[in-house]
Design a protein around this motif. Structure first.
Motif, PDB file in Angstrom:
ATOM      1  N   TYR A 281     125.703  32.342 -43.771  1.00 39.69           N
ATOM      2  CA  TYR A 281     126.957  33.090 -43.654  1.00 39.69           C
ATOM      3  C   TYR A 281     128.011  32.429 -44.541  1.00 39.69           C
ATOM      4  O   TYR A 281     128.741  33.106 -45.286  1.00 39.69           O
ATOM      5  N   ALA A 282     128.076  31.098 -44.483  1.00 37.87           N
ATOM      6  CA  ALA A 282     129.062  30.358 -45.285  1.00 37.87           C
ATOM      7  C   ALA A 282     128.832  30.565 -46.776  1.00 37.87           C
ATOM      8  O   ALA A 282     129.778  30.810 -47.534  1.00 37.87           O
ATOM      9  N   LEU A 283     127.586  30.477 -47.219  1.00 38.37           N
ATOM     10  CA  LEU A 283     127.288  30.584 -48.646  1.00 38.37           C
ATOM     11  C   LEU A 283     127.569  31.989 -49.176  1.00 38.37           C
ATOM     12  O   LEU A 283     128.202  32.158 -50.219  1.00 38.37           O
ATOM     13  N   PHE A 284     127.103  32.991 -48.481  1.00 37.23           N
ATOM     14  CA  PHE A 284     127.256  34.362 -48.979  1.00 37.23           C
ATOM     15  C   PHE A 284     128.660  34.915 -48.761  1.00 37.23           C
ATOM     16  O   PHE A 284     129.060  35.872 -49.422  1.00 37.23           O
ATOM     17  N   ALA A 285     129.407  34.293 -47.830  1.00 33.99           N
ATOM     18  CA  ALA A 285     130.785  34.732 -47.606  1.00 33.99           C
ATOM     19  C   ALA A 285     131.789  33.847 -48.341  1.00 33.99           C
ATOM     20  O   ALA A 285     132.980  34.159 -48.369  1.00 33.99           O
ATOM     21  N   GLY A 286     131.313  32.738 -48.914  1.00 35.70           N
ATOM     22  CA  GLY A 286     132.223  31.842 -49.616  1.00 35.70           C
ATOM     23  C   GLY A 286     133.161  31.097 -48.690  1.00 35.70           C
ATOM     24  O   GLY A 286     134.318  30.863 -49.040  1.00 35.70           O
ATOM     25  N   GLN A 287     132.653  30.694 -47.514  1.00 36.86           N
ATOM     26  CA  GLN A 287     133.478  30.009 -46.513  1.00 36.86           C
ATOM     27  C   GLN A 287     132.947  28.593 -46.295  1.00 36.86           C
ATOM     28  O   GLN A 287     132.054  28.365 -45.481  1.00 36.86           O
ATOM     29  N   HIS A 288     133.481  27.606 -47.021  1.00 38.51           N
ATOM     30  CA  HIS A 288     132.900  26.271 -46.943  1.00 38.51           C
ATOM     31  C   HIS A 288     133.171  25.578 -45.608  1.00 38.51           C
ATOM     32  O   HIS A 288     132.438  24.659 -45.229  1.00 38.51           O
ATOM     33  N   TYR A 289     134.189  26.009 -44.867  1.00 40.41           N
ATOM     34  CA  TYR A 289     134.411  25.413 -43.553  1.00 40.41           C
ATOM     35  C   TYR A 289     133.268  25.751 -42.600  1.00 40.41           C
ATOM     36  O   TYR A 289     132.879  24.939 -41.756  1.00 40.41           O
TER      37      TYR A 289
END
Length: 405
Positions: free
Chosen positions: A106-114
């Motif tokens: 989810y983080a990688l494909f959404a660009g959410q590093h938190y």
């Protein structure tokens, strides 16, 4: 519910499932990102956080540990001489890495590093549970006057050390501190990935060879394992300190040690493919260290010629990727009641890893050339993914021989 019961019937099943899915999904995301950057924009998420700094934490602290724990939670009690772990002991570890994987993508494909930092924290929770059960076994060994089982201690030490690397990865993802990233990657490579692979190879390759090769001489002296540890830690410290001349020395010694192991383990007679892929995969270790030694010398002399990230990817893709294919294929076949032999899909994946490693090395030697980077990723995705789906199907199916587990 039946599928879940099958999935959690043995320690390796949920963890290997998380591992193999990451083995494909991480490279799909990374290849798409590289294509978006170097070939044609396809709408991959972009922000101020460099994508190039996100795939290493996932690889080192989510993807590979899933494989490591899937294997070690199965063999660790057996190495020491105790009963297998019960489901209630290994189930939280498997669930933690499955959840961590979901959060990571989810983080990688959404660009959410938190969210990626949160994924690492969840993986760390599973990590601590696994270490707790391992330390109980080690304490039981000491209490019962057995051992020490040095391979178990070696693997345990690497898993403890790597927790520090995971912590630095979380710090980096939250603060974007470049020094934290360097420490996390260095510990993950020289204090975790390589010690685990060398420990398992040191124990298992001679064991497998003596079972499948006629007149095979099992050679695994502990002094070699001790020297590997000493010079890996030395190389880690030299890398963090920027001592390129000393990095050349430590890498040269590691090249020599792994070359000695390769020579002693190489069979003198015909051996089955399932054994030879272990040997060929391990052959990348002296190649990778030789490249690191050359790169260190180049940096020390400031010649202006560089290998960029080619040397470390000889170890990441060439050695680690090959040994994952070799070891996971063998363990999965053995624990699913199937014949121990390389099939066409496994061969396709293994040779795909070799081609991807060569392409990635060429990319590094050409200044991280974008087209070669994309080619390496495409080769991995196209040739390794069929193996991933085949493996995943076995973790969700009952044993072929009808036995439990």
């Amino acid at each position: 519910m039946a599928r879940l019961a099958i999935l959690f019937a043995a320690a390796h099943r949920p963890l290997f499932l998380a591992g193999v899915l990451n083995f494909a999904l991480l490279m799909m995301w990374w290849t798409a990102t590289l294509f978006d950057i170097h070939i044609w924009p396809i709408g991959m998420p972009s922000n101020d956080f460099p994508a190039a700094l996100q795939h290493a934490p996932v690889m080192l602290y989510i993807m590979l540990p899933a494989f490591f724990f899937g294997f070690l939670l199965t063999v660790f009690p057996r190495w020491i001489g105790y009963a297998d772990l019960r489901q209630i002991q290994y189930l939280p570890v498997g669930c933690a890495f499955i959840i961590a994987s979901i959060l990571a993508y989810y983080a990688l494909f959404a660009g959410q590093h938190y969210w990626l930092a949160a994924a690492l924290c969840v993986a760390g929770f599973g990590w601590l549970i696994a270490l707790w059960h391992m330390v109980l076994l080690i304490l039981a060994e000491r209490r019962d006057g057995k051992g020490p089982t040095w391979h178990a201690w070696s693997a345990f030490a690497a898993l403890c050390l790597s927790l520090a690397g995971l912590g630095f990865s979380v710090v980096f993802l939250i603060t974007l501190d470049g020094q934290a990233y360097l420490v996390a990657s260095s510990i993950g490579t020289f204090g975790f990935l390589l010690p685990i692979f060398f420990t398992v190879a040191h124990r298992m390759i001679p064991f497998f060879g003596s079972n499948v090769v006629k007149d095979y001489v099992s050679w695994r002296p502990y002094w070699v394992l001790a020297l590997l540890w000493i010079f890996l830690i030395a190389h880690l410290l030299f890398s963090l300190g920027g001592y390129n001349a000393m990095r050349f020395v430590s890498a040269s010694v590691l090249c020599a040690l792994t070359a000695i192991l390769l020579r002693r383990w190489w069979p003198s007679q015909k051996a089955p493919g399932l054994f030879m892929v272990l040997i060929w995969g391990f052959a990348w270790a002296p190649i990778g260290f030789a490249m690191i030694a050359v790169a260190s010398l180049i940096e020390y002399t400031a010649s202006g010629i560089g290998l960029a990230l080619a040397p470390v990817h000889a170890l990441y893709i060439g050695m680690a990727g090959s040994l994952v294919i070799a070891m996971v294929t063998r363990v999965t076949l053995g624990h699913s009641g199937r014949p121990l032999a390389m099939n066409r899909i496994a061969w396709l994946a293994f040779w795909g890893i070799q081609l991807a490693a060569v392409a990635r090395i060429v990319a590094g030697a050409r200044g991280e050339h974008g087209h070669w980077l994309v080619l390496a990723g495409l080769i991995w995705v196209l040739l390794v993914t069929p193996w991933v789906w085949r493996q995943a199907g076995m973790y969700l199916s009952k044993r072929a021989d009808g036995k439990p587990g």
